[in-house]
Write a protein that holds these residues in place. Sequence first.
Motif, PDB file in Angstrom:
ATOM      1  N   ALA A  50      40.311  72.361  71.856  1.00  0.00           N
ATOM      2  CA  ALA A  50      39.395  71.138  72.174  1.00  0.00           C
ATOM      3  C   ALA A  50      40.338  70.425  73.235  1.00  0.00           C
ATOM      4  CB  ALA A  50      39.305  70.409  70.823  1.00  0.00           C
ATOM      5  N   GLU A  51      41.665  70.313  72.972  1.00  0.00           N
ATOM      6  CA  GLU A  51      42.419  69.646  73.903  1.00  0.00           C
ATOM      7  C   GLU A  51      42.306  69.967  75.351  1.00  0.00           C
ATOM      8  OE1 GLU A  51      43.594  69.258  69.945  1.00  0.00           O
ATOM      9  OE2 GLU A  51      43.374  70.710  71.123  1.00  0.00           O
ATOM     10  N   GLU A  52      42.480  71.259  75.525  1.00  0.00           N
ATOM     11  CA  GLU A  52      42.250  71.963  76.899  1.00  0.00           C
ATOM     12  C   GLU A  52      40.894  71.613  77.544  1.00  0.00           C
ATOM     13  OE1 GLU A  52      42.471  76.238  79.404  1.00  0.00           O
ATOM     14  OE2 GLU A  52      43.003  75.832  77.347  1.00  0.00           O
ATOM     15  N   VAL A  53      39.903  71.571  76.611  1.00  0.00           N
ATOM     16  CA  VAL A  53      38.467  71.392  77.154  1.00  0.00           C
ATOM     17  C   VAL A  53      38.353  69.995  77.858  1.00  0.00           C
ATOM     18  CG1 VAL A  53      35.959  71.032  76.561  1.00  0.00           C
ATOM     19  CG2 VAL A  53      37.231  72.854  75.457  1.00  0.00           C
ATOM     20  N   VAL A  54      38.760  68.973  76.975  1.00  0.00           N
ATOM     21  CA  VAL A  54      39.029  67.489  77.222  1.00  0.00           C
ATOM     22  C   VAL A  54      39.637  67.322  78.578  1.00  0.00           C
ATOM     23  CG1 VAL A  54      39.466  65.132  76.605  1.00  0.00           C
ATOM     24  CG2 VAL A  54      38.604  66.816  74.997  1.00  0.00           C
ATOM     25  N   LYS A  55      40.702  67.959  78.733  1.00  0.00           N
ATOM     26  CA  LYS A  55      41.854  67.842  79.835  1.00  0.00           C
ATOM     27  C   LYS A  55      41.080  68.397  81.106  1.00  0.00           C
ATOM     28  CE  LYS A  55      46.153  69.306  81.694  1.00  0.00           C
ATOM     29  NZ  LYS A  55      47.328  70.368  81.337  1.00  0.00           N
ATOM     30  N   GLU A  56      40.362  69.468  80.916  1.00  0.00           N
ATOM     31  CA  GLU A  56      39.763  70.074  82.114  1.00  0.00           C
ATOM     32  C   GLU A  56      38.683  69.492  82.506  1.00  0.00           C
ATOM     33  OE1 GLU A  56      40.673  72.529  84.127  1.00  0.00           O
ATOM     34  OE2 GLU A  56      42.594  72.546  83.034  1.00  0.00           O
ATOM     35  N   ILE A  57      37.695  68.993  81.695  1.00  0.00           N
ATOM     36  CA  ILE A  57      36.433  68.362  81.980  1.00  0.00           C
ATOM     37  C   ILE A  57      36.734  66.824  82.674  1.00  0.00           C
ATOM     38  CG2 ILE A  57      34.359  67.359  81.038  1.00  0.00           C
ATOM     39  CD1 ILE A  57      34.128  70.194  81.459  1.00  0.00           C
ATOM     40  N   ASP A  58      37.580  66.223  81.971  1.00  0.00           N
ATOM     41  CA  ASP A  58      37.837  64.694  82.475  1.00  0.00           C
ATOM     42  C   ASP A  58      38.558  64.721  83.700  1.00  0.00           C
ATOM     43  OD1 ASP A  58      36.641  64.123  79.878  1.00  0.00           O
ATOM     44  OD2 ASP A  58      38.488  63.168  79.144  1.00  0.00           O
ATOM     45  N   GLY A  59      39.353  65.849  83.946  1.00  0.00           N
ATOM     46  CA  GLY A  59      40.273  65.771  85.214  1.00  0.00           C
ATOM     47  C   GLY A  59      39.448  66.490  86.434  1.00  0.00           C
ATOM     48  N   ASN A  60      37.949  66.558  86.205  1.00  0.00           N
ATOM     49  CA  ASN A  60      37.296  67.400  87.107  1.00  0.00           C
ATOM     50  C   ASN A  60      36.162  66.497  87.611  1.00  0.00           C
ATOM     51  OD1 ASN A  60      37.274  70.255  88.584  1.00  0.00           O
ATOM     52  ND2 ASN A  60      34.976  70.016  87.858  1.00  0.00           N
ATOM     53  N   ALA A  61      36.444  65.178  87.828  1.00  0.00           N
ATOM     54  CA  ALA A  61      35.297  64.360  88.057  1.00  0.00           C
ATOM     55  C   ALA A  61      35.718  63.439  89.291  1.00  0.00           C
ATOM     56  CB  ALA A  61      35.124  63.523  86.897  1.00  0.00           C
ATOM     57  N   ALA A  62      36.330  63.969  90.272  1.00  0.00           N
ATOM     58  CA  ALA A  62      36.668  63.163  91.467  1.00  0.00           C
ATOM     59  C   ALA A  62      35.601  62.493  92.216  1.00  0.00           C
ATOM     60  CB  ALA A  62      37.456  64.275  92.419  1.00  0.00           C
ATOM     61  N   LYS A  63      35.758  61.404  92.645  1.00  0.00           N
ATOM     62  CA  LYS A  63      35.026  60.629  93.330  1.00  0.00           C
ATOM     63  C   LYS A  63      33.517  60.043  92.697  1.00  0.00           C
ATOM     64  CE  LYS A  63      36.790  61.758  97.693  1.00  0.00           C
ATOM     65  NZ  LYS A  63      36.438  62.541  98.890  1.00  0.00           N
ATOM     66  N   LEU A  64      33.469  60.478  91.170  1.00  0.00           N
ATOM     67  CA  LEU A  64      32.119  60.032  90.608  1.00  0.00           C
ATOM     68  C   LEU A  64      32.115  58.629  90.028  1.00  0.00           C
ATOM     69  CD1 LEU A  64      31.446  63.407  88.454  1.00  0.00           C
ATOM     70  CD2 LEU A  64      30.222  62.504  90.408  1.00  0.00           C
ATOM     71  N   LYS A  65      31.013  57.946  90.256  1.00  0.00           N
ATOM     72  CA  LYS A  65      30.969  56.392  89.890  1.00  0.00           C
ATOM     73  C   LYS A  65      30.502  56.487  88.354  1.00  0.00           C
ATOM     74  CE  LYS A  65      29.355  55.544  94.470  1.00  0.00           C
ATOM     75  NZ  LYS A  65      28.309  54.905  95.190  1.00  0.00           N
ATOM     76  N   LYS A  66      30.819  55.321  87.642  1.00  0.00           N
ATOM     77  CA  LYS A  66      30.303  55.142  86.289  1.00  0.00           C
ATOM     78  C   LYS A  66      28.905  55.221  86.178  1.00  0.00           C
ATOM     79  CE  LYS A  66      33.963  51.849  84.540  1.00  0.00           C
ATOM     80  NZ  LYS A  66      34.523  50.768  84.394  1.00  0.00           N
ATOM     81  N   ILE A  67      28.222  55.254  87.162  1.00  0.00           N
ATOM     82  CA  ILE A  67      26.658  55.257  86.982  1.00  0.00           C
ATOM     83  C   ILE A  67      26.197  56.638  87.092  1.00  0.00           C
ATOM     84  CG2 ILE A  67      26.239  52.933  87.776  1.00  0.00           C
ATOM     85  CD1 ILE A  67      25.437  54.019  90.393  1.00  0.00           C
ATOM     86  N   GLU A  68      27.235  57.396  87.377  1.00  0.00           N
ATOM     87  CA  GLU A  68      26.785  59.068  87.442  1.00  0.00           C
ATOM     88  C   GLU A  68      27.517  59.960  86.372  1.00  0.00           C
ATOM     89  OE1 GLU A  68      27.024  60.193  92.178  1.00  0.00           O
ATOM     90  OE2 GLU A  68      28.800  59.498  91.448  1.00  0.00           O
ATOM     91  N   PRO A  69      26.884  60.886  85.753  1.00  0.00           N
ATOM     92  CA  PRO A  69      27.375  61.537  84.778  1.00  0.00           C
ATOM     93  C   PRO A  69      28.520  62.586  85.125  1.00  0.00           C
ATOM     94  CG  PRO A  69      25.195  62.267  85.462  1.00  0.00           C
ATOM     95  CD  PRO A  69      25.290  61.214  86.172  1.00  0.00           C
ATOM     96  N   LYS A  70      29.493  62.525  84.277  1.00  0.00           N
ATOM     97  CA  LYS A  70      30.599  63.345  84.699  1.00  0.00           C
ATOM     98  C   LYS A  70      30.577  64.702  84.161  1.00  0.00           C
ATOM     99  CE  LYS A  70      33.002  59.535  85.630  1.00  0.00           C
ATOM    100  NZ  LYS A  70      31.806  58.633  85.561  1.00  0.00           N
ATOM    101  N   PHE A  71      29.686  64.837  83.198  1.00  0.00           N
ATOM    102  CA  PHE A  71      29.485  66.289  82.603  1.00  0.00           C
ATOM    103  C   PHE A  71      27.964  66.094  81.873  1.00  0.00           C
ATOM    104  CE2 PHE A  71      31.467  64.027  79.175  1.00  0.00           C
ATOM    105  CZ  PHE A  71      30.785  64.325  78.146  1.00  0.00           C
ATOM    106  N   TYR A  72      27.347  67.474  81.736  1.00  0.00           N
ATOM    107  CA  TYR A  72      26.310  67.715  81.279  1.00  0.00           C
ATOM    108  C   TYR A  72      26.493  68.761  79.725  1.00  0.00           C
ATOM    109  CZ  TYR A  72      23.859  65.658  85.187  1.00  0.00           C
ATOM    110  OH  TYR A  72      23.174  64.989  86.214  1.00  0.00           O
ATOM    111  N   SER A  73      25.590  68.421  79.086  1.00  0.00           N
ATOM    112  CA  SER A  73      25.397  69.102  77.600  1.00  0.00           C
ATOM    113  C   SER A  73      24.159  70.103  77.654  1.00  0.00           C
ATOM    114  CB  SER A  73      25.328  68.151  76.323  1.00  0.00           C
ATOM    115  OG  SER A  73      25.004  68.932  75.358  1.00  0.00           O
ATOM    116  N   ILE A  74      24.464  71.380  77.596  1.00  0.00           N
ATOM    117  CA  ILE A  74      23.357  72.315  77.422  1.00  0.00           C
ATOM    118  C   ILE A  74      23.335  72.931  76.234  1.00  0.00           C
ATOM    119  CG2 ILE A  74      22.328  74.374  78.251  1.00  0.00           C
ATOM    120  CD1 ILE A  74      23.768  73.848  81.018  1.00  0.00           C
TER     121      ILE A  74
END
Length: 343
Positions: A50-74
């Motif tokens: 779980a720690e790796e998932v959080v690190k990889e997803i959170d670290g892959n959001a360059a230039k995204l604003k607060k009003i934009e989703p950082k990730f999607y849930s399917i």
Amino acid sequence: MYITITPQKLGKTYGQSSASFVGYLEKENQGIEQEGMEHFFNQYGDDISAEEVVKEIDGNAAKLKKIEPKFYSITVSPSEYELRRLENSSNDLKRYTRELMKDYVKCFNREINGRPISVDDIKYYAKIEHQRTFKGTDRQIRENQPYATKILQLKNEVRNIEIGSMEGSIKKREREIAKLESQAPHQQNGKRIVQGMQKDGNQSHIHIIVSRKDASNSFSLSPGSKYKASNVEMHGKKVGRGFNRDQFFERAEKTFDTTFGYQRNFAETYKARKDFIKNPKIYFASLMKLPTNEKAIAFKLMGKAGLPIMPSIPTNQVQLALKVFNRLRSGVDVAIKSSSIGI
């Protein structure tokens, strides 16, 4: 097959970290021995922490604003009939997920460096869960609600009598409570179904967290795009945009059917559910044209899904039946939309 695609939204902004969502998906592992746990996986790896998932997803959001989703849930929820085709729920659903994500990338009208997007261009992590609980939007909870409200009222009266703020018979109210508990229309193992109760049967399903940005953290890939497939000019070049959800949902069904040799009934198809909501006349006409045995299965499936059913419809009364069907349909739109694949 029910599939939803949602951004993780918090009020007017989007979650800035995937930690809470990942933590939520770890709930089934609590109190389970290591060998019995379900771990995160992606296209090529298993047993991802779980720690790796959080690190990889959170670290892959360059230039995204607060009003934009950082990730999607399917969320992918096969029906009980589909699950019966699996020999090993966890392994088979992992295999299906990896094929499904190949379908996912094919539904983007985008290119990266002049080539079509491949599954290697996305960053995603998935997890298999085997349990579900009843939610407030479930038909069973909604239809049991009048009984739940009355039971709560009677229990409050019992407490008030016990503390002396109200007069009356406790035993009489306890008998009324017991009667209401048994009369509630939806029961499981002899008990009234309530919100939070674990569902019986095979409830295996898939949760997928997919980054908004591609694996290189350079390009934005949004399955929430309002555009199905179109081109726009940017910096003097024509650029494709959009994600075709209809195509994704249809591909998801075909991939499952091909992978597991599943014979899908008309009532189980995405197209049928979409017609039910948007064009009931076409839905009803198609239903009536099915061979007798397939029609019988369709009605059974509809009953399981909580759709209104007219078990016997003479062919010379089709127009009258359609009117009845349309009236019934108007009362279940909300239920269908809350449980179906993102229509």
